[in-house]
Design a protein around this motif. Structure first.
Motif, PDB file in Angstrom:
ATOM      1  N   GLY A   1      40.773  35.542  28.847  1.00 27.22           N
ATOM      2  CA  GLY A   1      38.977  35.875  29.317  1.00 27.22           C
ATOM      3  C   GLY A   1      38.327  36.693  29.157  1.00 27.22           C
ATOM      4  N   THR A   2      39.177  37.586  28.502  1.00 23.02           N
ATOM      5  CA  THR A   2      37.742  39.072  28.430  1.00 23.02           C
ATOM      6  C   THR A   2      37.079  38.504  27.388  1.00 23.02           C
ATOM      7  OG1 THR A   2      39.664  40.149  29.214  1.00 23.02           O
ATOM      8  CG2 THR A   2      37.505  41.359  27.418  1.00 23.02           C
TER       9      THR A   2
ATOM     10  N   ILE B   1      36.530  35.342  25.471  1.00 22.74           N
ATOM     11  CA  ILE B   1      35.219  34.363  25.080  1.00 22.74           C
ATOM     12  C   ILE B   1      34.579  34.361  27.035  1.00 22.74           C
ATOM     13  CG2 ILE B   1      35.516  32.215  25.990  1.00 22.74           C
ATOM     14  CD1 ILE B   1      39.375  31.872  24.963  1.00 22.74           C
ATOM     15  N   TYR B   2      33.402  34.730  26.267  1.00 16.47           N
ATOM     16  CA  TYR B   2      32.373  34.324  26.952  1.00 16.47           C
ATOM     17  C   TYR B   2      31.567  33.363  27.518  1.00 16.47           C
ATOM     18  CZ  TYR B   2      30.987  39.069  25.940  1.00 16.47           C
ATOM     19  OH  TYR B   2      31.447  40.367  25.575  1.00 16.47           O
ATOM     20  N   ARG B   3      31.515  32.646  28.664  1.00 15.71           N
ATOM     21  CA  ARG B   3      30.346  31.561  29.130  1.00 15.71           C
ATOM     22  C   ARG B   3      29.567  31.713  29.841  1.00 15.71           C
ATOM     23  NH1 ARG B   3      32.334  28.686  33.329  1.00 15.71           N
ATOM     24  NH2 ARG B   3      31.238  26.933  32.447  1.00 15.71           N
ATOM     25  N   SER B   4      29.487  31.474  30.797  1.00 14.03           N
ATOM     26  CA  SER B   4      27.787  31.885  30.951  1.00 14.03           C
ATOM     27  C   SER B   4      27.495  32.951  31.597  1.00 14.03           C
ATOM     28  CB  SER B   4      26.851  31.270  31.608  1.00 14.03           C
ATOM     29  OG  SER B   4      27.820  30.772  33.103  1.00 14.03           O
ATOM     30  N   HIS B   5      27.993  33.676  31.746  1.00 17.82           N
ATOM     31  CA  HIS B   5      28.227  34.809  33.199  1.00 17.82           C
ATOM     32  C   HIS B   5      28.607  36.202  32.490  1.00 17.82           C
ATOM     33  CE1 HIS B   5      26.004  34.228  36.678  1.00 17.82           C
ATOM     34  NE2 HIS B   5      26.350  32.880  36.977  1.00 17.82           N
TER      35      HIS B   5
ATOM     36  N   ILE C   1      29.460  39.209  34.353  1.00 15.63           N
ATOM     37  CA  ILE C   1      30.573  39.823  34.984  1.00 15.63           C
ATOM     38  C   ILE C   1      31.782  38.846  34.943  1.00 15.63           C
ATOM     39  CG2 ILE C   1      29.551  38.497  37.054  1.00 15.63           C
ATOM     40  CD1 ILE C   1      29.856  40.599  38.765  1.00 15.63           C
ATOM     41  N   SER C   2      31.266  37.584  34.112  1.00 12.37           N
ATOM     42  CA  SER C   2      32.870  37.145  34.593  1.00 12.37           C
ATOM     43  C   SER C   2      34.020  37.922  33.471  1.00 12.37           C
ATOM     44  CB  SER C   2      32.891  35.969  34.307  1.00 12.37           C
ATOM     45  OG  SER C   2      31.852  35.239  34.746  1.00 12.37           O
ATOM     46  N   SER C   3      33.608  38.214  32.774  1.00 14.46           N
ATOM     47  CA  SER C   3      34.585  39.366  31.939  1.00 14.46           C
ATOM     48  C   SER C   3      34.354  40.984  32.135  1.00 14.46           C
ATOM     49  CB  SER C   3      33.195  39.178  30.187  1.00 14.46           C
ATOM     50  OG  SER C   3      33.073  38.243  29.768  1.00 14.46           O
ATOM     51  N   LEU C   4      33.441  41.015  32.690  1.00 15.35           N
ATOM     52  CA  LEU C   4      34.033  41.985  33.412  1.00 15.35           C
ATOM     53  C   LEU C   4      35.012  42.372  34.407  1.00 15.35           C
ATOM     54  CD1 LEU C   4      30.620  44.345  34.136  1.00 15.35           C
ATOM     55  CD2 LEU C   4      32.145  44.821  32.821  1.00 15.35           C
ATOM     56  N   LEU C   5      34.829  40.796  35.182  1.00  9.92           N
ATOM     57  CA  LEU C   5      35.927  40.852  36.357  1.00  9.92           C
ATOM     58  C   LEU C   5      37.400  40.571  35.590  1.00  9.92           C
ATOM     59  CD1 LEU C   5      34.772  38.637  38.779  1.00  9.92           C
ATOM     60  CD2 LEU C   5      35.844  40.318  39.582  1.00  9.92           C
ATOM     61  N   CYS C   6      37.376  39.644  34.425  1.00  7.32           N
ATOM     62  CA  CYS C   6      38.887  39.712  33.416  1.00  7.32           C
ATOM     63  C   CYS C   6      39.067  41.552  33.008  1.00  7.32           C
ATOM     64  CB  CYS C   6      38.485  38.565  31.909  1.00  7.32           C
ATOM     65  SG  CYS C   6      38.462  36.709  32.751  1.00  7.32           S
TER      66      CYS C   6
ATOM     67  N   GLU D   1      38.821  43.850  35.095  1.00 10.43           N
ATOM     68  CA  GLU D   1      39.627  43.754  35.572  1.00 10.43           C
ATOM     69  C   GLU D   1      41.010  43.901  36.016  1.00 10.43           C
ATOM     70  OE1 GLU D   1      38.296  46.837  37.934  1.00 10.43           O
ATOM     71  OE2 GLU D   1      37.050  46.665  36.649  1.00 10.43           O
TER      72      GLU D   1
ATOM     73  N   ASP E   1      22.331  37.608  34.881  1.00  9.43           N
ATOM     74  CA  ASP E   1      22.897  38.309  33.817  1.00  9.43           C
ATOM     75  C   ASP E   1      23.663  37.261  32.556  1.00  9.43           C
ATOM     76  OD1 ASP E   1      26.281  38.571  35.321  1.00  9.43           O
ATOM     77  OD2 ASP E   1      24.669  37.035  35.704  1.00  9.43           O
TER      78      ASP E   1
ATOM     79  N   PHE F   1      40.825  32.747  37.418  1.00  7.78           N
ATOM     80  CA  PHE F   1      39.489  34.261  37.297  1.00  7.78           C
ATOM     81  C   PHE F   1      38.951  33.954  36.205  1.00  7.78           C
ATOM     82  CE2 PHE F   1      41.655  37.674  35.959  1.00  7.78           C
ATOM     83  CZ  PHE F   1      41.631  38.051  36.495  1.00  7.78           C
ATOM     84  N   SER F   2      40.438  33.350  35.093  1.00  3.33           N
ATOM     85  CA  SER F   2      40.188  33.963  33.347  1.00  3.33           C
ATOM     86  C   SER F   2      39.818  32.894  33.291  1.00  3.33           C
ATOM     87  CB  SER F   2      41.744  33.979  32.656  1.00  3.33           C
ATOM     88  OG  SER F   2      41.910  33.959  32.159  1.00  3.33           O
TER      89      SER F   2
ATOM     90  N   LYS G   1      36.660  31.413  34.075  1.00  2.00           N
ATOM     91  CA  LYS G   1      36.069  31.581  34.049  1.00  2.00           C
ATOM     92  C   LYS G   1      34.863  30.813  35.051  1.00  2.00           C
ATOM     93  CE  LYS G   1      35.415  35.269  31.012  1.00  2.00           C
ATOM     94  NZ  LYS G   1      35.036  35.071  29.774  1.00  2.00           N
TER      95      LYS G   1
ATOM     96  N   PRO H   1      31.294  33.581  39.628  1.00  2.00           N
ATOM     97  CA  PRO H   1      31.853  34.609  39.488  1.00  2.00           C
ATOM     98  C   PRO H   1      32.278  34.475  41.475  1.00  2.00           C
ATOM     99  CG  PRO H   1      29.983  35.031  38.226  1.00  2.00           C
ATOM    100  CD  PRO H   1      29.630  33.777  39.179  1.00  2.00           C
TER     101      PRO H   1
ATOM    102  N   LEU I   1      40.469  37.363  42.158  1.00  2.00           N
ATOM    103  CA  LEU I   1      40.698  38.776  42.111  1.00  2.00           C
ATOM    104  C   LEU I   1      41.805  38.585  42.991  1.00  2.00           C
ATOM    105  CD1 LEU I   1      41.445  40.904  39.737  1.00  2.00           C
ATOM    106  CD2 LEU I   1      39.444  40.887  39.481  1.00  2.00           C
TER     107      LEU I   1
ATOM    108  N   TYR J   1      42.294  49.399  44.864  1.00  4.64           N
ATOM    109  CA  TYR J   1      41.908  49.083  43.716  1.00  4.64           C
ATOM    110  C   TYR J   1      40.852  47.077  44.350  1.00  4.64           C
ATOM    111  CZ  TYR J   1      41.510  45.793  40.639  1.00  4.64           C
ATOM    112  OH  TYR J   1      41.393  44.627  39.117  1.00  4.64           O
TER     113      TYR J   1
ATOM    114  N   MET K   1      36.890  46.496  44.192  1.00  4.89           N
ATOM    115  CA  MET K   1      36.846  44.772  44.324  1.00  4.89           C
ATOM    116  C   MET K   1      35.314  45.034  45.655  1.00  4.89           C
ATOM    117  SD  MET K   1      37.795  43.110  42.513  1.00  4.89           S
ATOM    118  CE  MET K   1      37.895  44.325  41.557  1.00  4.89           C
TER     119      MET K   1
ATOM    120  N   PHE L   1      31.993  45.619  43.646  1.00  5.43           N
ATOM    121  CA  PHE L   1      32.176  44.334  42.472  1.00  5.43           C
ATOM    122  C   PHE L   1      31.334  43.281  43.071  1.00  5.43           C
ATOM    123  CE2 PHE L   1      33.643  43.726  38.267  1.00  5.43           C
ATOM    124  CZ  PHE L   1      33.777  44.550  37.926  1.00  5.43           C
TER     125      PHE L   1
ATOM    126  N   ALA M   1      23.324  39.118  41.675  1.00  5.49           N
ATOM    127  CA  ALA M   1      23.254  38.131  39.961  1.00  5.49           C
ATOM    128  C   ALA M   1      24.239  37.489  40.948  1.00  5.49           C
ATOM    129  CB  ALA M   1      24.227  38.841  39.100  1.00  5.49           C
TER     130      ALA M   1
END
Lengths: 98, 175
Positions: free
Chosen positions: A18-19, A21-25, A27-32, A34, A88, B19-20, B22, B25, B32, B59, B64, B67, B74
């Motif tokens: 998930g980190t 592979i990019y989609r639109s956002h 911050i989703s990659s930053l969440l992955c 985490e 973003d 969450f993976s 995507k 967010p 998460l 955490y 979170m 985040f 955003a």
């Protein structure tokens, strides 16, 4: 290897994919990212507890400290991108495109 | 007890897939948080109440929340959820299929992986769980950060201090 470790390693691999592979956002990659850190923390904590080696309980705590620093820097970069472009979206990051 | 830990482990991976894959967010952050709570449950199933509390307080309650506020800044007008987009739903189903294959592989008997034997749910049970232990392992391990691991403590504290300055200077565009 006990099954629970394989399950958590599978969670780590899913977050890693998930980190990468990019989609639109962004911050989703930053969440992955985490999520990767959470799975590493869980793995470390379970290993320390099951081996009954008390001194290695320091390792998950130190990992969490480094993860907090990394999240802070990642979010600061995200804030700059959001200030410059309004959102973003990953498609906005095309200055180096040839 | 081992059934509870097993179900929590499976739901942990399902939360990771959530969450993976995507979605928007907002939903990723929620997934998460759920996975963090289940991870705390798994750690406490092995007797680590201090480390489970660290997951919840530091955490989930620290990182979170930050985040969550950033995501609230955003966010977009029409957020995508798992059911509203074919790509997100497809990724979720592929991940779910992987986890189902893992469970089926687990329950199909004894297996050998890199010299270790696993099969069945016996590994999820911690021996000696009944009664109080004389040494609370994770509490004394966390406390040893301040005695044996003082250099870890010094470096971690210094790194946190420097990262505040890094975040301030990066946000002011003085890279």
């Amino acid at each position: 290897m006990p099954y629970i470790y394989i399950n958590i390693i599978l969670a780590f691999v899913i977050s890693l994919i998930g980190t990468l592979i990019y989609r639109s956002h962004l911050i989703s990659s930053l969440l992955c990212l985490e999520g990767m850190i959470l799975s590493l923390f869980t793995l470390n904590a379970l290993l320390s507890l099951n081996i009954n080696f008390t001194l290695s309980t320091i390792v998950p705590l130190i990992l969490l400290v480094f993860a907090a620093c990394e999240a802070a820097v990642g979010l600061a970069l995200l804030i700059i991108i959001s200030n410059t472009y309004g959102l973003d979206y990953v498609q906005n990051l095309n200055l180096l495109q040839c | 007890m081992m059934y509870i830990v097993f179900i929590m482990g499976v739901l942990y991976v399902v939360g990771f897939i959530g969450f993976s894959s995507k979605p928007s967010p907002v939903y990723g952050g929620m997934s998460l948080v759920v996975s963090g709570g289940l991870g705390c449950g798994i750690i406490m199933g092995s007797g680590g109440s201090f480390l489970g509390l660290v997951v919840f307080l530091v955490y989930l309650g620290g990182m979170m929340v930050v985040f969550g506020y950033t995501i609230a800044m955003a966010t977009e007008e029409y957020p995508e959820t798992w059911g509203s987009n074919v790509v997100v739903l497809g990724a979720f189903l592929v991940g779910l299929l992987m986890e189902v294959f893992m469970i089926m592989w687990l329950f199909s008997g004894e297996h050998e992986l890199m010299g270790f034997y696993f099969g069945g749910l016996e590994d999820l049970m911690v021996l000696g769980e009944e009664g109080f232990e004389y040494v609370r392992e994770d509490y004394s391990g966390g406390a040893s950060l301040y005695s044996y691991g003082f250099w870890f403590l010094a470096m971690a504290g210094w790194m946190l201090f420097v990262s505040i300055f890094i975040a301030i200077e990066v946000t002011r565009k003085r890279y």
